[in-house]
Design a protein around this motif. Structure first.
Motif, PDB file in Angstrom:
ATOM      1  N   LEU A 163      -7.016  -4.277  14.203  1.00  8.16           N
ATOM      2  CA  LEU A 163      -7.635  -3.072  13.668  1.00  8.16           C
ATOM      3  C   LEU A 163      -6.578  -2.283  12.917  1.00  8.16           C
ATOM      4  CD1 LEU A 163     -10.074  -1.093  13.548  1.00  8.16           C
ATOM      5  CD2 LEU A 163      -9.226  -0.093  15.692  1.00  8.16           C
ATOM      6  N   ASP A 164      -6.843  -1.979  11.661  1.00  5.56           N
ATOM      7  CA  ASP A 164      -5.898  -1.259  10.816  1.00  5.56           C
ATOM      8  C   ASP A 164      -6.641  -0.124  10.111  1.00  5.56           C
ATOM      9  OD1 ASP A 164      -3.714  -0.452   9.386  1.00  5.56           O
ATOM     10  OD2 ASP A 164      -3.525  -2.246   8.175  1.00  5.56           O
ATOM     11  N   LEU A 165      -6.289   1.113  10.427  1.00  4.38           N
ATOM     12  CA  LEU A 165      -6.936   2.281   9.833  1.00  4.38           C
ATOM     13  C   LEU A 165      -5.884   3.113   9.115  1.00  4.38           C
ATOM     14  CD1 LEU A 165      -8.141   2.057  13.127  1.00  4.38           C
ATOM     15  CD2 LEU A 165      -9.988   3.148  11.825  1.00  4.38           C
ATOM     16  N   VAL A 166      -6.050   3.268   7.796  1.00  5.17           N
ATOM     17  CA  VAL A 166      -5.052   3.974   6.995  1.00  5.17           C
ATOM     18  C   VAL A 166      -5.750   4.939   6.048  1.00  5.17           C
ATOM     19  CG1 VAL A 166      -3.365   2.108   7.092  1.00  5.17           C
ATOM     20  CG2 VAL A 166      -5.034   2.163   5.229  1.00  5.17           C
ATOM     21  N   GLU A 167      -4.999   5.927   5.600  1.00  4.86           N
ATOM     22  CA  GLU A 167      -5.511   6.871   4.608  1.00  4.86           C
ATOM     23  C   GLU A 167      -4.742   6.684   3.311  1.00  4.86           C
ATOM     24  OE1 GLU A 167      -7.020  11.446   4.318  1.00  4.86           O
ATOM     25  OE2 GLU A 167      -5.327  11.027   5.636  1.00  4.86           O
ATOM     26  N   VAL A 168      -5.461   6.385   2.238  1.00  7.01           N
ATOM     27  CA  VAL A 168      -4.869   6.224   0.912  1.00  7.01           C
ATOM     28  C   VAL A 168      -5.772   6.972  -0.058  1.00  7.01           C
ATOM     29  CG1 VAL A 168      -4.127   4.620  -0.879  1.00  7.01           C
ATOM     30  CG2 VAL A 168      -3.940   3.958   1.525  1.00  7.01           C
ATOM     31  N   THR A 169      -5.346   8.140  -0.492  1.00  7.34           N
ATOM     32  CA  THR A 169      -6.199   8.981  -1.327  1.00  7.34           C
ATOM     33  C   THR A 169      -5.844   8.914  -2.808  1.00  7.34           C
ATOM     34  OG1 THR A 169      -4.755  10.881  -0.890  1.00  7.34           O
ATOM     35  CG2 THR A 169      -6.660  10.590   0.546  1.00  7.34           C
ATOM     36  N   GLY A 170      -4.719   8.304  -3.141  1.00  6.00           N
ATOM     37  CA  GLY A 170      -4.304   8.244  -4.534  1.00  6.00           C
ATOM     38  C   GLY A 170      -4.885   7.055  -5.270  1.00  6.00           C
ATOM     39  N   PRO A 171      -4.498   6.891  -6.538  1.00  4.68           N
ATOM     40  CA  PRO A 171      -4.990   5.754  -7.326  1.00  4.68           C
ATOM     41  C   PRO A 171      -4.553   4.429  -6.716  1.00  4.68           C
ATOM     42  CG  PRO A 171      -3.913   7.399  -8.731  1.00  4.68           C
ATOM     43  CD  PRO A 171      -3.605   7.776  -7.322  1.00  4.68           C
ATOM     44  N   VAL A 172      -5.401   3.416  -6.858  1.00  2.06           N
ATOM     45  CA  VAL A 172      -5.089   2.070  -6.396  1.00  2.06           C
ATOM     46  C   VAL A 172      -5.310   1.108  -7.559  1.00  2.06           C
ATOM     47  CG1 VAL A 172      -5.698   2.562  -4.005  1.00  2.06           C
ATOM     48  CG2 VAL A 172      -7.445   1.649  -5.559  1.00  2.06           C
ATOM     49  N   ARG A 173      -4.851  -0.126  -7.369  1.00  2.00           N
ATOM     50  CA  ARG A 173      -5.024  -1.130  -8.402  1.00  2.00           C
ATOM     51  C   ARG A 173      -6.506  -1.469  -8.582  1.00  2.00           C
ATOM     52  NH1 ARG A 173      -2.407  -7.246  -8.191  1.00  2.00           N
ATOM     53  NH2 ARG A 173      -3.300  -8.002 -10.137  1.00  2.00           N
ATOM     54  N   SER A 174      -6.887  -1.777  -9.809  1.00  3.73           N
ATOM     55  CA  SER A 174      -8.245  -2.223 -10.073  1.00  3.73           C
ATOM     56  C   SER A 174      -8.202  -3.509 -10.895  1.00  3.73           C
ATOM     57  CB  SER A 174      -9.019  -1.148 -10.836  1.00  3.73           C
ATOM     58  OG  SER A 174     -10.356  -1.531 -11.037  1.00  3.73           O
ATOM     59  N   PRO A 175      -8.917  -4.556 -10.445  1.00  9.68           N
ATOM     60  CA  PRO A 175      -9.710  -4.616  -9.220  1.00  9.68           C
ATOM     61  C   PRO A 175      -8.834  -4.747  -7.976  1.00  9.68           C
ATOM     62  CG  PRO A 175      -9.714  -6.749 -10.297  1.00  9.68           C
ATOM     63  CD  PRO A 175      -8.987  -5.828 -11.217  1.00  9.68           C
ATOM     64  N   MET A 176      -9.373  -4.250  -6.856  1.00 11.69           N
ATOM     65  CA  MET A 176      -8.661  -4.312  -5.589  1.00 11.69           C
ATOM     66  C   MET A 176      -8.939  -5.597  -4.823  1.00 11.69           C
ATOM     67  SD  MET A 176      -6.478  -2.238  -4.258  1.00 11.69           S
ATOM     68  CE  MET A 176      -6.792  -2.468  -2.505  1.00 11.69           C
ATOM     69  N   GLY A 177      -9.950  -6.364  -5.252  1.00 10.99           N
ATOM     70  CA  GLY A 177     -10.341  -7.558  -4.516  1.00 10.99           C
ATOM     71  C   GLY A 177      -9.209  -8.513  -4.190  1.00 10.99           C
ATOM     72  N   PRO A 178      -8.341  -8.857  -5.170  1.00 11.00           N
ATOM     73  CA  PRO A 178      -7.232  -9.756  -4.835  1.00 11.00           C
ATOM     74  C   PRO A 178      -6.308  -9.200  -3.748  1.00 11.00           C
ATOM     75  CG  PRO A 178      -7.556  -9.665  -7.202  1.00 11.00           C
ATOM     76  CD  PRO A 178      -8.431  -8.603  -6.621  1.00 11.00           C
ATOM     77  N   ALA A 179      -6.058  -7.887  -3.781  1.00 11.37           N
ATOM     78  CA  ALA A 179      -5.198  -7.285  -2.757  1.00 11.37           C
ATOM     79  C   ALA A 179      -5.886  -7.285  -1.401  1.00 11.37           C
ATOM     80  CB  ALA A 179      -4.822  -5.860  -3.163  1.00 11.37           C
ATOM     81  N   ILE A 180      -7.206  -7.054  -1.373  1.00 12.28           N
ATOM     82  CA  ILE A 180      -7.949  -7.113  -0.121  1.00 12.28           C
ATOM     83  C   ILE A 180      -7.910  -8.518   0.453  1.00 12.28           C
ATOM     84  CG2 ILE A 180     -10.247  -6.932   0.895  1.00 12.28           C
ATOM     85  CD1 ILE A 180      -8.931  -4.248   0.406  1.00 12.28           C
TER      86      ILE A 180
END
Length: 505
Positions: A373-390
């Motif tokens: 279980l991993d719960l994190v808060e990330v409110t800033g910009p992220v890479r798009s698309p995020m699918g590869p990182a997920i």
């Protein structure tokens, strides 16, 4: 408040492929619309601001400009313009297919229709006209088009090739369109028959197929399992008060955040071992509680791996303002104030202090082990698309859960190509007071590390194992290796999980 249901959709016509070809020939494509509008007007239209695109197309009599005005801006055009915009599809044929309405010489769109796609696909998506187009509050059975939530889910979904996929709460079918690129078979469900009808339009228009079924949550797929489940469920927390409209696209008919909680509790019965679910959610945080404790509790006893990223938070007033004004109800009106008060009363009665929004990635483990279980808060910009990182993050976290401490110590790690290091210190100081390793892609994590972890990262070139590197650092610092390992291994674990350090396995 304009909440009366729509009339039933008309058939799209007997040759949707011909309509698709006519749209392409007219230049009503992603590139064609971008060229017609230019970057500023196109960006404004993406924010649902019509005026720049209106100004750009007022004097343009080209087919693509006519189609933009008609279907993307919701503005009337004359019959002459409509007749010449699409080869083989004059005004009469468009009206027979239910796409336009004709009043004398004036033609208006019955539906929003616009090009959409990703790096590999060009699609067209029909949906109901927005309140920006109609100037009226939305009917309760309104079917949304391409919005921020659907784009977020599409971006964050891993695109592994799968045998069976489920789009739960399909709406107009955006997620199912994406699934056609990597799923052998697709089931699309919704509680709204109108949504399923429009999704069927979009499947036919784009020359693809999926199995559409009506029903609540997993009822339409009872007893079935899937390799991938995606869901943009009706997660909006809505007061169960008389007079509060229950929009089908946003309200699941349950109190608080119970829609998503129920969905998660049922996921283990519908995922294949190793299967993944990707969904969006809101969650309520009561007074005196923290969001990780609240959301983490949803997964207790499920046996699911879960990775939850909180992307935003709102207090009850902010949330009430957002959703009281949703659907075209104007701020300051009596209806708006009444809805605003209903939301505030509902949150106050149930002791809600904050509402979170985030993306939830779930996996049913293939092996019998303790789930992670991993719960994190990330409110800033992220890479798009995020699918590869997920996808990479799922694999890394699963590897860590199955590897154990000794296998991590034996691993030969390398630093990801997008990782940089920052050192900050007081002027004149010999050593830095702050060291940060920063990720350029993925979640764009910026992780503060101590000097030992920074030293370990600096030698991660695949030559030494983690254990060998820590042993060398311990000798250099003249400290016990066991103590150094115990202090440093949790940080290394997190760097591997988030993809800053890569394993060779």
């Amino acid at each position: 408040m304009g909440t009366e249901p729509h009339a039933a959709p008309a058939p799209l016509g007997d040759d949707p492929g011909a309509l698709r070809r006519a749209l392409i020939a007219a230049g009503f494509t992603l590139d064609g619309v971008a060229d017609c509008l230019g970057p500023m007007a196109a960006a404004a239209l993406h924010r649902e601001q019509r005026l720049p695109a209106d100004l750009m197309t007022r004097e343009d009599d080209s087919p693509v400009a006519t189609l933009v005005r008609l279907f993307a801006l919701g503005l009337p055009v004359n019959v002459r313009q409509a007749d010449r915009a699409l080869a083989g599809w004059d005004t009469a044929r468009l009206a027979a297919a239910g796409l336009v309405r004709v009043d004398g010489s004036r033609v208006t769109a019955a539906y929003d229709l616009r090009p959409y796609g990703d790096d590999s696909h060009q699609w067209w998506v029909a949906s109901d006209l927005s309140e920006v187009m109609t100037g009226e509050p939305l009917p309760v059975d309104h079917v949304l088009g391409i919005g921020g939530a659907s784009l977020t889910l599409a971006s964050w979904t891993p695109r592994r090739d799968v045998r069976r996929a489920l789009d739960l709460g399909t709406g107009c079918g955006v997620q199912s369109l994406h699934l056609t690129g990597h799923a052998a078979s697709i089931v699309a469900t919704d509680t709204s028959q109108r949504a399923l009808d429009i999704a069927a339009w979009n499947a036919a228009l784009n020359g693809v197929q999926w199995d559409a079924r009506r029903g609540d949550l997993f009822k339409p797929v009872a007893g079935e399992r899937f390799d991938l489940i995606v869901s943009n469920p009706p997660f909006v927390i809505t007061p169960r008060s008389e007079g509060v409209p229950t929009y089908e696209y946003r309200d699941g008919g349950r109190v608080g955040d119970r829609v998503v909680r129920t969905l998660i509790r049922e996921l283990p019965r519908h995922l294949e071992p190793g299967g993944v679910a990707q969904l969006l959610a809101n969650w309520e945080v009561p007074e005196g509680a923290d969001w990780p404790d609240v959301v983490g509790g949803w997964f207790e006893g499920t046996g699911l791996d879960a990775w939850v990223v909180q992307r935003d938070t709102q207090d009850p007033a902010e949330y009430a303002e957002l959703w009281s004004g949703d659907g075209g109800i104007r701020s300051g009106t009596r209806d708006y104030e009444r809805l605003y008060a209903a939301w505030l009363r509902d949150f106050a009665e149930r002791g809600v202090a904050e509402i979170g929004f985030g993306v939830i990635t779930v996996q049913l483990p293939q092996t019998r082990r303790r789930p992670w279980l991993d719960l994190v808060e990330v409110t800033g910009p992220v890479r798009s698309p995020m699918g590869p990182a997920i996808d990479a993050g799922l694999r890394a976290r699963t590897w860590l859960a199955e590897a154990g401490e000794q296998r991590l110590l034996d691993a030969h790690l390398t630093v990801a190509a997008d990782v940089t290091e920052e050192r900050h210190g007081r002027p004149g100081a010999e050593d830095p007071s702050v060291i940060v390793v920063r990720q350029g892609g993925g979640l764009r994590r910026a992780i503060r590390v101590d000097t030992v972890t920074a030293a370990l990262v600096s030698v991660c070139d695949g030559e030494l194992s983690v254990g060998q590197a820590l042993e060398a650092i311990a000798a250099l610092l003249d400290v016990p290796t066991d103590r150094l390992v115990a202090e440093t291994l949790p940080a290394i674990h997190d760097l591997v999980a988030d993809g800053l350090l890569l394993t060779s396995e």
